[in-house]
Design an enzyme around this catalytic site. Structure first.
Site, PDB file in Angstrom:
ATOM      1  N   GLU A 110       0.310  -1.336  -0.008  1.00  0.00           N
ATOM      2  CA  GLU A 110       0.121  -0.136   0.389  1.00  0.00           C
ATOM      3  C   GLU A 110       0.997   1.188  -0.161  1.00  0.00           C
ATOM      4  O   GLU A 110       0.452   2.488  -0.512  1.00  0.00           O
ATOM      5  CB  GLU A 110      -0.834   0.077   1.045  1.00  0.00           C
ATOM      6  CG  GLU A 110      -2.022  -0.722   1.237  1.00  0.00           C
ATOM      7  CD  GLU A 110      -2.022  -2.517   1.508  1.00  0.00           C
ATOM      8  OE1 GLU A 110      -0.514  -2.222   2.284  1.00  0.00           O
ATOM      9  OE2 GLU A 110      -3.048  -3.374   0.995  1.00  0.00           O
TER      10      GLU A 110
ATOM     11  N   HIS B  45     -10.931  -6.181   7.744  1.00  0.00           N
ATOM     12  CA  HIS B  45     -11.399  -5.880   6.985  1.00  0.00           C
ATOM     13  C   HIS B  45     -12.775  -4.939   6.721  1.00  0.00           C
ATOM     14  O   HIS B  45     -13.612  -4.623   5.772  1.00  0.00           O
ATOM     15  CB  HIS B  45     -11.666  -7.004   5.916  1.00  0.00           C
ATOM     16  CG  HIS B  45     -10.587  -7.778   5.074  1.00  0.00           C
ATOM     17  ND1 HIS B  45      -9.067  -8.181   6.287  1.00  0.00           N
ATOM     18  CD2 HIS B  45      -9.674  -8.192   4.185  1.00  0.00           C
ATOM     19  CE1 HIS B  45      -8.481  -9.283   5.591  1.00  0.00           C
ATOM     20  NE2 HIS B  45      -8.803  -9.110   4.072  1.00  0.00           N
TER      21      HIS B  45
END
Length: 326
Positions: free
Chosen positions: A60, A129
C-alpha cells in the site's frame, strides 16, 4: 434511467472518466485482469489497456507513493486500497504528503488523487477488513472524505471526485456493493461534493447519518412512522467537510436530532456533527442529541459482528428517547 447496483455505478463512473480524460489512471492490487477483489474495475483493463489500468505489488505504501509521483506529470490517479483497514500502511503518503500538497507548494501544484477503498461490516470479512476508519481521514486537513449510500450518488460523486484537484478519500461500503440497487442516470453527470442530501423529509426529529447506516436509518423510519413519529433523514454523503447549512436547516426545523454511524463512538463523525450543532444551533434543540454508534472496542471477529454493529432497533430506540424527552 437504468437500475444498477452500487458497484455497477462505481464501475461506470470509472469507465466514463477513463474515456473522457486520457490522464486518468487506475491501479491497485489485482485491479487489472481480475477487476479487483469485488470486480469494481472489471473489464476496464481490456478496454483501456495495461498502461492505464494496471496491477501493483502488494504494498500500500508503494501505491500511495506512485499516485503522488504521477501527479507531478499531470496524471489523475485513482488508487485502490483493497480494504480500508490497510490504510495504516499508506498513512504517510495520504496524511503526510497528499493532504499537505497544496499548502506545501503555495497552491502552485495540485494533487488530484482519488483513494478508492471498501469498508464496513455485515459481510463477515476477516480481521482488519471491515473497520470504519473515516474519522482518521476527516481529522486530516486537506482531504475530502466521501461516503456515498446510493448507486446514483456513488456514480455522480465518484465522477466529481475524479475531477477534483484535491485528494479525495472515496469509501464504498461492502454491504452496499450488491445489496443496494437504484435508478442511475445514463452517461456522464456529476453530484456536488461537500453537499448533504435530505433523503426523507420529516417534522418531528432529524436523523443525521451516512454510508452504510443510511439504509438502516430509512428502515427505522418506516417503523417509527407506524407509531406516528415523522423523521427526517439527512445523508451527509461528504463527511469532511460537513455541510453545516443543510444540517442547521433541519435542526431548526425539527428541534430534535439523532446521529447514527457504524463506526465506534469515540471521536467519530457523529461526535463532530454533535459538537457543531451544539455550538451553532443549541437554541433550536428541544432535547439532548441522541447518538447511535458501535462500541468503543476493536472490531470483532465475524461470528460476533452482528451483535456489535449498530442496527435498526438501535436507531428506533434512540429516536424514541429523544422524542420522549421532557
Amino acid at each position: 434511467m437504468a437500475v444498477k447496483t452500487y458497484i455497477q455505478a462505481i464501475t461506470e463512473a470509472m469507465d466514463i472518466s477513463l474515456e473522457r480524460d486520457e490522464n486518468v489512471l487506475i491501479f491497485g492490487e489485482d485491479v487489472g485482469k481480475n477487476g479487483g477483489v469485488f470486480r469494481a474495475t472489471e473489464g476496464l483493463q481490456d478496454k483501456y489497456g495495461e498502461e492505464r489500468v494496471f496491477n501493483t505489488p502488494l504494498a500500500e505504501s508503494g501505491i500511495g507513493g506512485l499516485a503522488i509521483g504521477l501527479t507531478t506529470q499531470d496524471y489523475r490517479p485513482i488508487m485502490e486500497l483493497q480494504f480500508f483497514g490497510f490504510v495504516y500502511e499508506v498513512m504517510d503518503s495520504i496524511a503526510g504528503q497528499m493532504a499537505r500538497g497544496r499548502f506545501r507548494f503555495h497552491n502552485q501544484r495540485t494533487f488530484p488523487i482519488v483513494v478508492r477503498s471498501p469498508y464496513g461490516g455485515g459481510t463477515h470479512t476477516p480481521e482488519m477488513h471491515s473497520d470504519n476508519l473515516e474519522a482518521l481521514m476527516a481529522q486530516t486537513p486537506g482531504l475530502r472524505v466521501i461516503m456515498p449510500a446510493t448507486a446514483e450518488d456513488a456514480k455522480g460523486l465518484l465522477l466529481s471526485a475524479i475531477e477534483s484537484n484535491d485528494p479525495v478519500i472515496f469509501l464504498e461500503h461492502l454491504r452496499l456493493y450488491r445489496g443496494v440497487k437504484g435508478e442511475v442516470p445514463e452517461g456522464y453527470y456529476t453530484t456536488p461534493l461537500d453537499k448533504a442530501k435530505v433523503v426523507r423529509s420529516g417534522s418531528n426529529v432529524t436523523i443525521i447519518t451516512y454510508g452504510g447506516m443510511v439504509p438502516v436509518s430509512l428502515k427505522a423510519v418506516e417503523v417509527l412512522a407506524k407509531e406516528g413519529i415523522d423523521a427526517e433523514v439527512i445523508d451527509l454523503r461528504t463527511v469532511s467537510p460537513l455541510d453545516i447549512e443543510t444540517i442547521g436547516a433541519s435542526v431548526n426545523k425539527t428541534g430534535r436530532v439523532v446521529v447514527a454511524q457504524e463506526a465506534q463512538r469515540q471521536a467519530g463523525i457523529g461526535a463532530m456533527v454533535m459538537s457543531e450543532i451544539s455550538e451553532r444551533f443549541i437554541m433550536a434543540l428541544q432535547a439532548p442529541i441522541g447518538r447511535v454508534a458501535a462500541p468503543d472496542s476493536i472490531y470483532p471477529f465475524a461470528l460476533a459482528e452482528n451483535d456489535w454493529l449498530p442496527n435498526m432497533t438501535d436507531v428506533v430506540n434512540a429516536v424514541k428517547e429523544v422524542i420522549d424527552f421532557d
